[in-house]
Motif scaffolding. Structure first.
Motif, PDB file in Angstrom:
ATOM      1  N   ARG A 162      38.337 130.146 -79.254  1.00 18.31           N
ATOM      2  CA  ARG A 162      37.364 129.542 -78.358  1.00 18.31           C
ATOM      3  C   ARG A 162      37.098 128.080 -78.717  1.00 18.31           C
ATOM      4  NH1 ARG A 162      33.887 133.622 -78.981  1.00 18.31           N
ATOM      5  NH2 ARG A 162      34.568 134.881 -77.211  1.00 18.31           N
ATOM      6  N   ASN A 163      36.987 127.799 -80.000  1.00 19.20           N
ATOM      7  CA  ASN A 163      36.479 126.490 -80.429  1.00 19.20           C
ATOM      8  C   ASN A 163      37.541 125.520 -80.932  1.00 19.20           C
ATOM      9  OD1 ASN A 163      33.434 126.902 -80.227  1.00 19.20           O
ATOM     10  ND2 ASN A 163      34.107 128.716 -81.347  1.00 19.20           N
ATOM     11  N   VAL A 164      38.724 126.027 -81.243  1.00 15.43           N
ATOM     12  CA  VAL A 164      39.788 125.150 -81.724  1.00 15.43           C
ATOM     13  C   VAL A 164      40.938 125.091 -80.724  1.00 15.43           C
ATOM     14  CG1 VAL A 164      41.448 124.711 -83.585  1.00 15.43           C
ATOM     15  CG2 VAL A 164      39.193 125.700 -84.114  1.00 15.43           C
ATOM     16  N   VAL A 165      41.426 126.246 -80.287  1.00 11.45           N
ATOM     17  CA  VAL A 165      42.643 126.292 -79.469  1.00 11.45           C
ATOM     18  C   VAL A 165      42.364 125.898 -78.014  1.00 11.45           C
ATOM     19  CG1 VAL A 165      44.462 127.803 -78.567  1.00 11.45           C
ATOM     20  CG2 VAL A 165      43.741 127.990 -80.978  1.00 11.45           C
ATOM     21  N   LEU A 166      41.397 126.547 -77.392  1.00 13.19           N
ATOM     22  CA  LEU A 166      41.173 126.281 -75.956  1.00 13.19           C
ATOM     23  C   LEU A 166      40.768 124.835 -75.659  1.00 13.19           C
ATOM     24  CD1 LEU A 166      39.607 129.575 -74.526  1.00 13.19           C
ATOM     25  CD2 LEU A 166      41.945 128.695 -74.281  1.00 13.19           C
ATOM     26  N   PRO A 167      40.091 124.132 -76.549  1.00 13.85           N
ATOM     27  CA  PRO A 167      39.791 122.722 -76.268  1.00 13.85           C
ATOM     28  C   PRO A 167      41.023 121.809 -76.215  1.00 13.85           C
ATOM     29  CG  PRO A 167      38.207 123.593 -77.839  1.00 13.85           C
ATOM     30  CD  PRO A 167      39.297 124.639 -77.684  1.00 13.85           C
ATOM     31  N   TRP A 168      42.178 122.274 -76.689  1.00 15.52           N
ATOM     32  CA  TRP A 168      43.384 121.448 -76.571  1.00 15.52           C
ATOM     33  C   TRP A 168      43.780 121.352 -75.103  1.00 15.52           C
ATOM     34  CZ3 TRP A 168      46.126 124.754 -80.834  1.00 15.52           C
ATOM     35  CH2 TRP A 168      45.646 124.370 -82.102  1.00 15.52           C
ATOM     36  N   PRO A 169      44.478 120.267 -74.719  1.00 12.84           N
ATOM     37  CA  PRO A 169      44.829 120.086 -73.306  1.00 12.84           C
ATOM     38  C   PRO A 169      45.920 121.071 -72.859  1.00 12.84           C
ATOM     39  CG  PRO A 169      45.771 118.333 -74.632  1.00 12.84           C
ATOM     40  CD  PRO A 169      44.875 119.120 -75.552  1.00 12.84           C
ATOM     41  N   ASP A 170      45.991 121.305 -71.553  1.00 13.56           N
ATOM     42  CA  ASP A 170      47.022 122.186 -70.998  1.00 13.56           C
ATOM     43  C   ASP A 170      48.428 121.735 -71.388  1.00 13.56           C
ATOM     44  OD1 ASP A 170      45.314 123.927 -69.759  1.00 13.56           O
ATOM     45  OD2 ASP A 170      45.477 123.006 -67.779  1.00 13.56           O
ATOM     46  N   GLU A 171      48.622 120.419 -71.534  1.00 10.25           N
ATOM     47  CA  GLU A 171      49.954 119.889 -71.823  1.00 10.25           C
ATOM     48  C   GLU A 171      50.379 120.152 -73.255  1.00 10.25           C
ATOM     49  OE1 GLU A 171      47.338 117.671 -70.775  1.00 10.25           O
ATOM     50  OE2 GLU A 171      47.776 118.504 -68.794  1.00 10.25           O
ATOM     51  N   ALA A 172      49.455 120.608 -74.113  1.00 11.80           N
ATOM     52  CA  ALA A 172      49.801 120.851 -75.523  1.00 11.80           C
ATOM     53  C   ALA A 172      50.933 121.868 -75.619  1.00 11.80           C
ATOM     54  CB  ALA A 172      48.575 121.359 -76.274  1.00 11.80           C
ATOM     55  N   ILE A 173      51.938 121.541 -76.416  1.00 11.80           N
ATOM     56  CA  ILE A 173      53.022 122.478 -76.696  1.00 11.80           C
ATOM     57  C   ILE A 173      52.752 123.074 -78.067  1.00 11.80           C
ATOM     58  CG2 ILE A 173      55.500 122.827 -76.899  1.00 11.80           C
ATOM     59  CD1 ILE A 173      54.660 121.845 -74.150  1.00 11.80           C
ATOM     60  N   CYS A 174      52.466 124.380 -78.088  1.00 16.63           N
ATOM     61  CA  CYS A 174      52.155 125.069 -79.334  1.00 16.63           C
ATOM     62  C   CYS A 174      53.449 125.542 -79.982  1.00 16.63           C
ATOM     63  CB  CYS A 174      51.243 126.264 -79.059  1.00 16.63           C
ATOM     64  SG  CYS A 174      49.640 125.804 -78.359  1.00 16.63           S
ATOM     65  N   HIS A 175      53.688 125.070 -81.206  1.00 20.14           N
ATOM     66  CA  HIS A 175      54.882 125.463 -81.963  1.00 20.14           C
ATOM     67  C   HIS A 175      54.437 126.447 -83.037  1.00 20.14           C
ATOM     68  CE1 HIS A 175      57.246 122.351 -79.969  1.00 20.14           C
ATOM     69  NE2 HIS A 175      56.202 121.558 -80.134  1.00 20.14           N
ATOM     70  N   ALA A 176      54.765 127.716 -82.832  1.00 17.37           N
ATOM     71  CA  ALA A 176      54.250 128.787 -83.675  1.00 17.37           C
ATOM     72  C   ALA A 176      55.138 129.037 -84.885  1.00 17.37           C
ATOM     73  CB  ALA A 176      54.124 130.062 -82.847  1.00 17.37           C
ATOM     74  N   GLY A 177      54.556 129.753 -85.839  1.00 21.08           N
ATOM     75  CA  GLY A 177      55.284 130.095 -87.049  1.00 21.08           C
ATOM     76  C   GLY A 177      56.383 131.123 -86.831  1.00 21.08           C
ATOM     77  N   HIS A 178      56.321 131.817 -85.711  1.00 18.96           N
ATOM     78  CA  HIS A 178      57.340 132.819 -85.372  1.00 18.96           C
ATOM     79  C   HIS A 178      57.520 132.806 -83.863  1.00 18.96           C
ATOM     80  CE1 HIS A 178      56.776 134.395 -89.470  1.00 18.96           C
ATOM     81  NE2 HIS A 178      55.484 134.167 -89.233  1.00 18.96           N
ATOM     82  N   GLY A 179      58.744 132.945 -83.396  1.00 22.28           N
ATOM     83  CA  GLY A 179      59.006 133.057 -81.968  1.00 22.28           C
ATOM     84  C   GLY A 179      58.984 131.717 -81.263  1.00 22.28           C
ATOM     85  N   PRO A 180      59.020 131.789 -79.919  1.00 18.93           N
ATOM     86  CA  PRO A 180      59.172 130.560 -79.137  1.00 18.93           C
ATOM     87  C   PRO A 180      57.908 129.706 -79.074  1.00 18.93           C
ATOM     88  CG  PRO A 180      58.948 132.456 -77.690  1.00 18.93           C
ATOM     89  CD  PRO A 180      59.015 133.003 -79.093  1.00 18.93           C
ATOM     90  N   SER A 181      58.118 128.428 -78.781  1.00 21.23           N
ATOM     91  CA  SER A 181      57.015 127.514 -78.489  1.00 21.23           C
ATOM     92  C   SER A 181      56.566 127.754 -77.047  1.00 21.23           C
ATOM     93  CB  SER A 181      57.467 126.064 -78.665  1.00 21.23           C
ATOM     94  OG  SER A 181      57.942 125.857 -79.979  1.00 21.23           O
ATOM     95  N   PHE A 182      55.346 127.366 -76.753  1.00 21.73           N
ATOM     96  CA  PHE A 182      54.847 127.554 -75.395  1.00 21.73           C
ATOM     97  C   PHE A 182      53.840 126.463 -75.063  1.00 21.73           C
ATOM     98  CE2 PHE A 182      52.226 129.907 -78.332  1.00 21.73           C
ATOM     99  CZ  PHE A 182      50.932 129.635 -77.941  1.00 21.73           C
ATOM    100  N   ARG A 183      53.680 126.241 -73.727  1.00 20.53           N
ATOM    101  CA  ARG A 183      52.713 125.266 -73.229  1.00 20.53           C
ATOM    102  C   ARG A 183      51.361 125.960 -73.129  1.00 20.53           C
ATOM    103  NH1 ARG A 183      50.915 124.222 -68.220  1.00 20.53           N
ATOM    104  NH2 ARG A 183      50.303 122.094 -67.656  1.00 20.53           N
ATOM    105  N   LEU A 184      50.334 125.350 -73.712  1.00 16.16           N
ATOM    106  CA  LEU A 184      49.022 126.012 -73.739  1.00 16.16           C
ATOM    107  C   LEU A 184      48.532 126.336 -72.329  1.00 16.16           C
ATOM    108  CD1 LEU A 184      46.637 127.093 -75.348  1.00 16.16           C
ATOM    109  CD2 LEU A 184      45.627 124.797 -75.233  1.00 16.16           C
ATOM    110  N   GLY A 185      48.757 125.425 -71.370  1.00 17.49           N
ATOM    111  CA  GLY A 185      48.290 125.656 -70.007  1.00 17.49           C
ATOM    112  C   GLY A 185      48.859 126.923 -69.399  1.00 17.49           C
TER     113      GLY A 185
END
Ligand SMILES: [Zn+2]
Ligand SMILES: [Zn+2]
Length: 209
Positions: A162-185
């Motif tokens: 709620r307080n860290v992840v969702l405030p990032w913009p839709d355009e943010a590309i999340c690069h995770a420790g496992h599996g594929p990257s994804f666009r937050l939006g």
């Protein structure tokens, strides 16, 4: 690849594949290595043509630090990490603590550290300033949040979403420790739906849907 931000490199390493990352300044060649989980040869190859200036950790689970000692010896650069406590009381000798919100320079560019506890207390996400890439560790995956070991940890994960992840913009590309990257939006509605549900005293592996 745009030269206006840090260049991202990624390699899948280890027996239970995890994603190690490097971020390099296209102007100076300076780079940081994030999460040396395994396979020092692969990590060294990933850094080829750059000048590493630091090793960064998203967190201290064994799959993310398996080649840490070897890479510290090879690179001879500072280790930057959450001040802890770390996984099972692990000591990070001579590590420089990263503060929440701290700006970490890489050549002419920089990262911003975001504390993101839940999956483990010492989790940090690294967001490229002026770019869309965010190295999220095991905070969020394409399919759900990181595993939690207690209902208290799961509640902490909900707070972090709620307080860290969702405030990032839709355009943010999340690069995770496992599996594929994804666009937050692309995941925002699923994460909001997840947060809206009553999870009781749940903990463990969860999926967004
Ligand atoms: Zn982990
Ligand atoms: Zn992991």
């Amino acid at each position: 690849m745009s030269t206006s931000t840090l260049e991202l490199r990624a390699r899948s390493v280890g027996p239970w594949p995890m994603n190690a990352y490097a971020l390099a300044c296209p102007h100076t060649g300076q780079s940081v290595l994030i999460d040396p989980g395994a396979d020092p040869e692969t990590l060294t190859e990933m850094l080829a043509g750059t000048q590493p200036v630091a090793i960064l950790l998203t967190h201290t689970h064994p799959d993310h630090v398996g080649a840490l000692q070897e890479m510290r010896e090879r690179l001879g650069v500072p280790l930057l990490a959450h001040p802890g406590p770390h996984f099972q009381g692990m000591a990070l000798v001579d590590a420089r603590p990263i503060a929440d919100g701290e700006i970490i320079s890489v050549g002419q560019h920089a990262l911003k550290a975001h504390y993101a506890p839940g999956h483990i207390d010492d989790m940090i996400c690294f967001a490229v300033i002026g770019g869309n890439d965010i190295i999220v560790g095991d905070t969020v995956f394409e399919g759900g949040p990181g595993n939690t070991r207690s209902s208290a940890a799961f509640q902490t994960t909900l707070h972090t979403l709620r307080n860290v992840v969702l405030p990032w913009p839709d355009e943010a590309i999340c690069h995770a420790g496992h599996g594929p990257s994804f666009r937050l939006g692309d995941k925002r509605a699923a994460i909001e739906g997840f947060l809206a549900r009553d999870h009781g005293d749940f903990h463990g592996d969860a999926t967004w849907e």
